[in-house]
Design a protein around this motif. Sequence first.
Motif, PDB file in Angstrom:
ATOM      1  N   GLU A   1      62.189  91.771  -3.976  1.00  0.00           N
ATOM      2  CA  GLU A   1      60.755  91.687  -3.674  1.00  0.00           C
ATOM      3  C   GLU A   1      60.559  90.802  -2.440  1.00  0.00           C
ATOM      4  O   GLU A   1      61.305  89.836  -2.229  1.00  0.00           O
ATOM      5  N   PRO A   2      59.555  91.100  -1.620  1.00  0.00           N
ATOM      6  CA  PRO A   2      59.270  90.198  -0.490  1.00  0.00           C
ATOM      7  C   PRO A   2      58.796  88.852  -1.006  1.00  0.00           C
ATOM      8  O   PRO A   2      58.219  88.761  -2.104  1.00  0.00           O
ATOM      9  N   PRO A   3      59.046  87.774  -0.259  1.00  0.00           N
ATOM     10  CA  PRO A   3      58.616  86.443  -0.727  1.00  0.00           C
ATOM     11  C   PRO A   3      57.100  86.386  -0.848  1.00  0.00           C
ATOM     12  O   PRO A   3      56.370  86.963  -0.036  1.00  0.00           O
ATOM     13  N   GLN A   4      56.640  85.713  -1.875  1.00  0.00           N
ATOM     14  CA  GLN A   4      55.210  85.580  -2.077  1.00  0.00           C
ATOM     15  C   GLN A   4      54.597  84.648  -1.040  1.00  0.00           C
ATOM     16  O   GLN A   4      55.203  83.640  -0.656  1.00  0.00           O
ATOM     17  N   ARG A   5      53.407  85.015  -0.589  1.00  0.00           N
ATOM     18  CA  ARG A   5      52.718  84.166   0.377  1.00  0.00           C
ATOM     19  C   ARG A   5      52.215  82.893  -0.295  1.00  0.00           C
ATOM     20  O   ARG A   5      51.750  82.910  -1.433  1.00  0.00           O
ATOM     21  N   LYS A   6      52.295  81.807   0.425  1.00  0.00           N
ATOM     22  CA  LYS A   6      51.785  80.553  -0.100  1.00  0.00           C
ATOM     23  C   LYS A   6      50.261  80.579  -0.114  1.00  0.00           C
ATOM     24  O   LYS A   6      49.629  81.235   0.715  1.00  0.00           O
ATOM     25  N   ALA A   7      49.706  79.867  -1.065  1.00  0.00           N
ATOM     26  CA  ALA A   7      48.246  79.812  -1.165  1.00  0.00           C
ATOM     27  C   ALA A   7      47.657  79.153   0.075  1.00  0.00           C
ATOM     28  O   ALA A   7      48.204  78.166   0.609  1.00  0.00           O
ATOM     29  N   GLY A   8      46.562  79.692   0.549  1.00  0.00           N
ATOM     30  CA  GLY A   8      45.900  79.124   1.707  1.00  0.00           C
ATOM     31  C   GLY A   8      44.916  78.029   1.322  1.00  0.00           C
ATOM     32  O   GLY A   8      44.614  77.815   0.148  1.00  0.00           O
ATOM     33  N   ILE A   9      44.447  77.313   2.328  1.00  0.00           N
ATOM     34  CA  ILE A   9      43.444  76.269   2.094  1.00  0.00           C
ATOM     35  C   ILE A   9      42.311  76.455   3.094  1.00  0.00           C
ATOM     36  O   ILE A   9      42.469  77.136   4.116  1.00  0.00           O
ATOM     37  N   LYS A  10      41.183  75.858   2.782  1.00  0.00           N
ATOM     38  CA  LYS A  10      40.040  75.887   3.689  1.00  0.00           C
ATOM     39  C   LYS A  10      39.841  74.502   4.290  1.00  0.00           C
ATOM     40  O   LYS A  10      39.988  73.479   3.606  1.00  0.00           O
ATOM     41  N   VAL A  11      39.519  74.470   5.562  1.00  0.00           N
ATOM     42  CA  VAL A  11      39.210  73.212   6.242  1.00  0.00           C
ATOM     43  C   VAL A  11      37.822  73.322   6.849  1.00  0.00           C
ATOM     44  O   VAL A  11      37.327  74.419   7.120  1.00  0.00           O
ATOM     45  N   ASP A  12      37.211  72.182   7.082  1.00  0.00           N
ATOM     46  CA  ASP A  12      35.810  72.163   7.533  1.00  0.00           C
ATOM     47  C   ASP A  12      35.671  72.122   9.044  1.00  0.00           C
ATOM     48  O   ASP A  12      34.643  72.548   9.587  1.00  0.00           O
ATOM     49  N   THR A  13      36.693  71.613   9.727  1.00  0.00           N
ATOM     50  CA  THR A  13      36.573  71.449  11.177  1.00  0.00           C
ATOM     51  C   THR A  13      37.846  71.907  11.866  1.00  0.00           C
ATOM     52  O   THR A  13      38.906  72.049  11.242  1.00  0.00           O
ATOM     53  N   VAL A  14      37.734  72.111  13.178  1.00  0.00           N
ATOM     54  CA  VAL A  14      38.892  72.478  13.978  1.00  0.00           C
ATOM     55  C   VAL A  14      39.913  71.347  13.988  1.00  0.00           C
ATOM     56  O   VAL A  14      41.126  71.567  13.927  1.00  0.00           O
ATOM     57  N   ASP A  15      39.423  70.118  14.041  1.00  0.00           N
ATOM     58  CA  ASP A  15      40.343  68.967  14.041  1.00  0.00           C
ATOM     59  C   ASP A  15      41.164  68.927  12.756  1.00  0.00           C
ATOM     60  O   ASP A  15      42.355  68.624  12.773  1.00  0.00           O
ATOM     61  N   ALA A  16      40.508  69.226  11.635  1.00  0.00           N
ATOM     62  CA  ALA A  16      41.222  69.240  10.362  1.00  0.00           C
ATOM     63  C   ALA A  16      42.262  70.353  10.340  1.00  0.00           C
ATOM     64  O   ALA A  16      43.357  70.195   9.791  1.00  0.00           O
ATOM     65  N   LEU A  17      41.922  71.498  10.944  1.00  0.00           N
ATOM     66  CA  LEU A  17      42.869  72.605  11.030  1.00  0.00           C
ATOM     67  C   LEU A  17      44.086  72.198  11.848  1.00  0.00           C
ATOM     68  O   LEU A  17      45.235  72.438  11.448  1.00  0.00           O
ATOM     69  N   LEU A  18      43.859  71.573  13.006  1.00  0.00           N
ATOM     70  CA  LEU A  18      44.973  71.148  13.851  1.00  0.00           C
ATOM     71  C   LEU A  18      45.838  70.123  13.130  1.00  0.00           C
ATOM     72  O   LEU A  18      47.070  70.139  13.240  1.00  0.00           O
ATOM     73  N   GLN A  19      45.204  69.219  12.394  1.00  0.00           N
ATOM     74  CA  GLN A  19      45.957  68.214  11.645  1.00  0.00           C
ATOM     75  C   GLN A  19      46.837  68.855  10.591  1.00  0.00           C
ATOM     76  O   GLN A  19      48.006  68.478  10.402  1.00  0.00           O
ATOM     77  N   GLN A  20      46.298  69.867   9.882  1.00  0.00           N
ATOM     78  CA  GLN A  20      47.082  70.578   8.873  1.00  0.00           C
ATOM     79  C   GLN A  20      48.268  71.289   9.497  1.00  0.00           C
ATOM     80  O   GLN A  20      49.375  71.302   8.951  1.00  0.00           O
ATOM     81  N   LEU A  21      48.046  71.928  10.636  1.00  0.00           N
ATOM     82  CA  LEU A  21      49.137  72.632  11.310  1.00  0.00           C
ATOM     83  C   LEU A  21      50.238  71.682  11.743  1.00  0.00           C
ATOM     84  O   LEU A  21      51.425  71.998  11.679  1.00  0.00           O
ATOM     85  N   ARG A  22      49.838  70.467  12.172  1.00  0.00           N
ATOM     86  CA  ARG A  22      50.854  69.510  12.605  1.00  0.00           C
ATOM     87  C   ARG A  22      51.626  68.932  11.440  1.00  0.00           C
ATOM     88  O   ARG A  22      52.852  68.839  11.473  1.00  0.00           O
ATOM     89  N   THR A  23      50.934  68.565  10.385  1.00  0.00           N
ATOM     90  CA  THR A  23      51.574  67.845   9.282  1.00  0.00           C
ATOM     91  C   THR A  23      52.230  68.759   8.265  1.00  0.00           C
ATOM     92  O   THR A  23      53.306  68.448   7.746  1.00  0.00           O
ATOM     93  N   LYS A  24      51.585  69.868   7.946  1.00  0.00           N
ATOM     94  CA  LYS A  24      52.088  70.749   6.903  1.00  0.00           C
ATOM     95  C   LYS A  24      53.040  71.826   7.417  1.00  0.00           C
ATOM     96  O   LYS A  24      54.015  72.180   6.765  1.00  0.00           O
ATOM     97  N   GLU A  25      52.739  72.352   8.610  1.00  0.00           N
ATOM     98  CA  GLU A  25      53.530  73.464   9.144  1.00  0.00           C
ATOM     99  C   GLU A  25      54.508  73.019  10.219  1.00  0.00           C
ATOM    100  O   GLU A  25      55.354  73.810  10.642  1.00  0.00           O
ATOM    101  N   GLY A  26      54.384  71.784  10.696  1.00  0.00           N
ATOM    102  CA  GLY A  26      55.299  71.293  11.709  1.00  0.00           C
ATOM    103  C   GLY A  26      55.117  71.931  13.068  1.00  0.00           C
ATOM    104  O   GLY A  26      56.062  72.008  13.880  1.00  0.00           O
ATOM    105  N   ILE A  27      53.896  72.417  13.350  1.00  0.00           N
ATOM    106  CA  ILE A  27      53.617  73.059  14.626  1.00  0.00           C
ATOM    107  C   ILE A  27      53.130  72.017  15.616  1.00  0.00           C
ATOM    108  O   ILE A  27      52.175  71.275  15.345  1.00  0.00           O
ATOM    109  N   ALA A  28      53.784  71.956  16.767  1.00  0.00           N
ATOM    110  CA  ALA A  28      53.399  70.986  17.788  1.00  0.00           C
ATOM    111  C   ALA A  28      52.209  71.516  18.565  1.00  0.00           C
ATOM    112  O   ALA A  28      52.317  72.556  19.234  1.00  0.00           O
ATOM    113  N   LEU A  29      51.094  70.832  18.500  1.00  0.00           N
ATOM    114  CA  LEU A  29      49.884  71.245  19.211  1.00  0.00           C
ATOM    115  C   LEU A  29      49.337  70.088  20.041  1.00  0.00           C
ATOM    116  O   LEU A  29      49.473  68.941  19.688  1.00  0.00           O
TER     117      LEU A  29
END
Length: 250
Positions: free
Chosen positions: A222-250
């Motif tokens: 079976e294909p791997p199950q997708r991880k549950a998503g989350i909602k954020v209120d602002t763009v800054d919060a989104l960028l913070q999540q991408l940096r801390t949780k996903e390890g994406i350098a922005l």
Amino acid sequence: MKILVAIKRVVDYNIKVGIKTDGSNVDIDGIKMSANPFDENAIEQAIRLKEQGKADEIVAVSIGSSANQDVLRHALAMGVDRALLVEHDAEVQSLEVAKLLQSVAEKEQPDLIILGKQAVDDDAGQAGQMLAAILNYPQGTFASELTIENGEAIVTREIDGGTETLALQLPAVVTADLRLNDPRFVKLPNLMQARKKPIETLSASELISELTPRLSLIKVAEPPQRKAGIKVDTVDALLQQLRTKEGIAL
């Protein structure tokens, strides 16, 4: 003009298959089987060409065990003239399919060969192209329109960003897309009549001597199950999540 149409017996497209417990393959025991949907488009187009007076005879061919008679009888009920079963109990892969169809084509001498562009079980999309190469016939793949004019097959096919129209000198190979047509509904009386019609049988080993698969299936999972998503209120919060949780350098 004679048309040869190839049909594959696959799991019905409405059925969701499961995986065997040992992961060796999908589990199709007791599952409803039917004609490959793309091959139904090929059958329908062949019948339409005959109804237009462009073809005199349509021959349907399927490769597999005696169970494949059901899809051939479905083709007979739709309106093909003859059915041919190439019997082979083991799995055949794209190249072996092309070689077997080559032998059938050399026997039947069709002016046009129509296949579905791919089968919904393996989605390989190779048999038509391989068959055209082996026979050294012109080919029109992924056809969304097909007409016969002045001894040529006029094929419109979808490409990136638009469409392409080809004129193929007959004999030729065409693979059908779902957009080519809407296959007709088969009525019960036609199915009953198709049960009485003969199906010619050939042995695959008599047509070609080499039927050894060149690919081996290692594992089905079976294909791997997708991880549950989350909602954020602002763009800054989104960028913070991408940096801390996903390890994406922005």
